[in-house]
Design a protein around this motif. Structure first.
Motif, short mmCIF file in Angstrom:
data_model
loop_
_atom_site.label_atom_id
_atom_site.label_comp_id
_atom_site.label_asym_id
_atom_site.label_seq_id
_atom_site.Cartn_x
_atom_site.Cartn_y
_atom_site.Cartn_z
N ALA A 61 0.85 -1.19 0.00
CA ALA A 61 0.00 0.00 0.00
C ALA A 61 0.88 1.23 0.00
O ALA A 61 1.61 1.48 0.97
CB ALA A 61 -0.92 0.00 1.21
N ASP A 62 0.84 2.01 -1.10
CA ASP A 62 1.61 3.23 -1.21
C ASP A 62 0.68 4.42 -0.98
O ASP A 62 -0.27 4.63 -1.74
CB ASP A 62 2.28 3.34 -2.58
N ARG A 63 0.96 5.18 0.06
CA ARG A 63 0.04 6.24 0.49
C ARG A 63 -0.06 7.37 -0.53
O ARG A 63 -1.15 7.88 -0.82
CB ARG A 63 0.52 6.79 1.84
N THR A 64 1.06 7.78 -1.11
CA THR A 64 1.06 8.93 -1.99
C THR A 64 0.33 8.66 -3.30
O THR A 64 -0.45 9.49 -3.78
CB THR A 64 2.49 9.40 -2.26
N SER A 65 0.55 7.50 -3.89
CA SER A 65 -0.12 7.17 -5.15
C SER A 65 -1.54 6.66 -4.94
O SER A 65 -2.29 6.53 -5.90
CB SER A 65 0.69 6.10 -5.90
N PHE A 95 -3.67 4.04 4.57
CA PHE A 95 -2.87 4.17 5.78
C PHE A 95 -2.23 2.88 6.27
O PHE A 95 -1.15 2.91 6.84
CB PHE A 95 -3.76 4.76 6.89
N VAL A 96 -2.88 1.73 6.11
CA VAL A 96 -2.34 0.47 6.64
C VAL A 96 -3.04 -0.67 5.92
O VAL A 96 -4.08 -0.46 5.28
CB VAL A 96 -2.56 0.40 8.17
N VAL A 107 -7.71 -2.42 3.68
CA VAL A 107 -6.84 -1.25 3.73
C VAL A 107 -7.50 -0.17 4.57
O VAL A 107 -8.67 0.18 4.35
CB VAL A 107 -6.56 -0.71 2.31
N GLY A 108 -6.78 0.36 5.55
CA GLY A 108 -7.27 1.48 6.33
C GLY A 108 -7.15 2.78 5.56
O GLY A 108 -6.14 3.03 4.89
N ASN A 136 -10.03 10.28 12.75
CA ASN A 136 -8.64 10.00 12.40
C ASN A 136 -8.37 8.49 12.46
O ASN A 136 -9.18 7.73 12.99
CB ASN A 136 -7.70 10.72 13.38
N PRO A 137 -7.24 8.04 11.92
CA PRO A 137 -6.94 6.62 11.95
C PRO A 137 -6.87 6.05 13.35
O PRO A 137 -6.57 6.77 14.32
CB PRO A 137 -5.58 6.52 11.26
#
Length: 370
Positions: A61-65, A95-96, A107-108, A136-137
């Motif tokens: 899991a890539d957060r930016t993309s 996020f996770v 996926v969070g 929030n997470p």
């Protein structure tokens, strides 16, 4: 030493310093993605979760993309899922990640915090939003094999003056996101205004203050408070199954510990791509920052996919690296983790029966310019 208390809970106490058994990671990884500059799918900027599927492929899991990318065991990119957005199968801020039985990928994502579910083939299944809403997470927890999730939120006192700790509230939600109960309430960090700075609304914690930790995976929930060398293990029915305890050396904080910590902090924040800031870094080493009386015993816990418990001891400032400790699902000490070669800088996100999966970070300033 093994004891059974009046409620039938198994309590196991050990002294890891007397054991020489080791679990050793291979010096060179057997799987690697992220170092082929010619492949756009191997460029990551903020990896927030990884998980291994039953066929040996790996989800990243890539957060930016805002993508989850699946790679074959040989590192070949197979497929991607997700993108930026608020619709089905889209992420606002991934996020996770967890992999559940049947290779469903959870996926969070936030805000608000929710779980986005995919098949291993990349098809969106559904979104699970927590009720009541988490803006929030989650501060820790995870998704169990039965789809129930363990989530936690910090509750802060109105007066932040280093005297009253936050409270970490650990809750259980069913597979549809509805809250079904509370597992525990732990005191955690103490915050207060940062000394010696003009930065607005800047709060920092007491140095060496203990924290509450919660981790959930497969069929196990681990609850810990870093002040105490103890982890409580619950089953997926949320029943206390066992208590794992171990002996640690003296935890009293000395002036030498504080001095060593400050030296390490300055060195870390003044090298590589880091840029020192008097307003934000200065308060961290200020004599006006409160210091706890006792050193934490734990820095992290992780539940393995095979049910083993992994615990990272807290590293005393100025000391060498610590070794993670593995305990059986029943709480008995198994081994110290050895990390030779490339594994020395490897950050573990997931343990299986015969593998460790995680990240090695690269400083962009260290890359060749040609």
């Amino acid at each position: 030493m093994i004891a059974i208390d009046s409620a039938g809970v198994r309590i196991v106490t050990s002294d890891p310093a007397t054991f020489t058994a080791t679990c050793t990671l291979s010096e060179v990884p057997t799987f690697r993605v992220g170092d082929d500059e010619s492949d756009d799918k191997q460029w990551f900027s903020s990896v927030r979760g990884v998980g291994r599927l039953s066929d040996g492929s790996v989800a990243v899991a890539d957060r930016t993309s805002a993508e989850v990318r699946i790679f074959a065991p040989d590192g070949q990119h197979l497929r991607s899922m997700g993108r930026h957005g608020e619709g089905p199968g889209e992420f606002q801020d991934s996020f996770v990640l967890w992999v559940l039985p049947g290779d469903t990928i959870w996926v969070g994502d936030y805000r608000p915090y929710r779980l986005v579910v995919f098949t291993a083939e990349g098809e969106w299944v559904r979104n699970v939003t927590l009720n009541p809403i988490y803006p929030n997470p989650s501060r820790g927890g995870g998704v169990l094999d039965n789809g129930a999730s363990v989530n936690s939120v910090n509750r802060s006192p109105r007066a932040r003056d280093f005297t009253k700790p936050d409270t970490l509230v650990v809750e259980v939600h069913d597979r549809d996101g509805n809250r079904v109960g509370m597992l525990s309430r732990f005191p955690t960090r103490r915050l207060g205004p940062a000394p010696d700075t003009e930065a607005y609304n800047y709060y920092i914690g007491v140095l060496f203050d203990p924290l509450a930790l919660v981790e959930a995976r497969e069929r196990t929930i681990a609850l810990a408070h870093t002040a105490t060398p103890e982890v409580r293990l619950l089953d997926d029915g949320f029943n206390l199954r066992s208590i794992v305890r171990w002996h640690v050396p003296d935890q009293e904080v000395t002036s030498g510990d504080v001095h060593a910590w400050r030296e390490e902090y300055v060195r870390r924040r003044s090298t590589g791509s880091n840029i020192w800031s008097d307003d934000y870094d200065g308060p961290m080493i200020s004599p006006g920052r409160p210091v706890a009386d006792m050193m934490p015993a734990i820095s992290g816990v992780l539940v393995g996919r095979d049910g083993r418990l992994w615990v990272w001891p807290y590293r005393r400032p100025g000391a060498g690296p610590t070794r993670a400790m593995a305990f059986s699902p029943d709480g008995e000490f198994l081994c110290h983790l050895e990390r030779p070669g490339e594994a020395a800088t490897f950050s573990v996100h997931e343990f299986g029966a015969d593998y460790a999966l995680g990240l090695t970070y690269c400083d962009l300033n260290s890359l060749p310019t040609s």
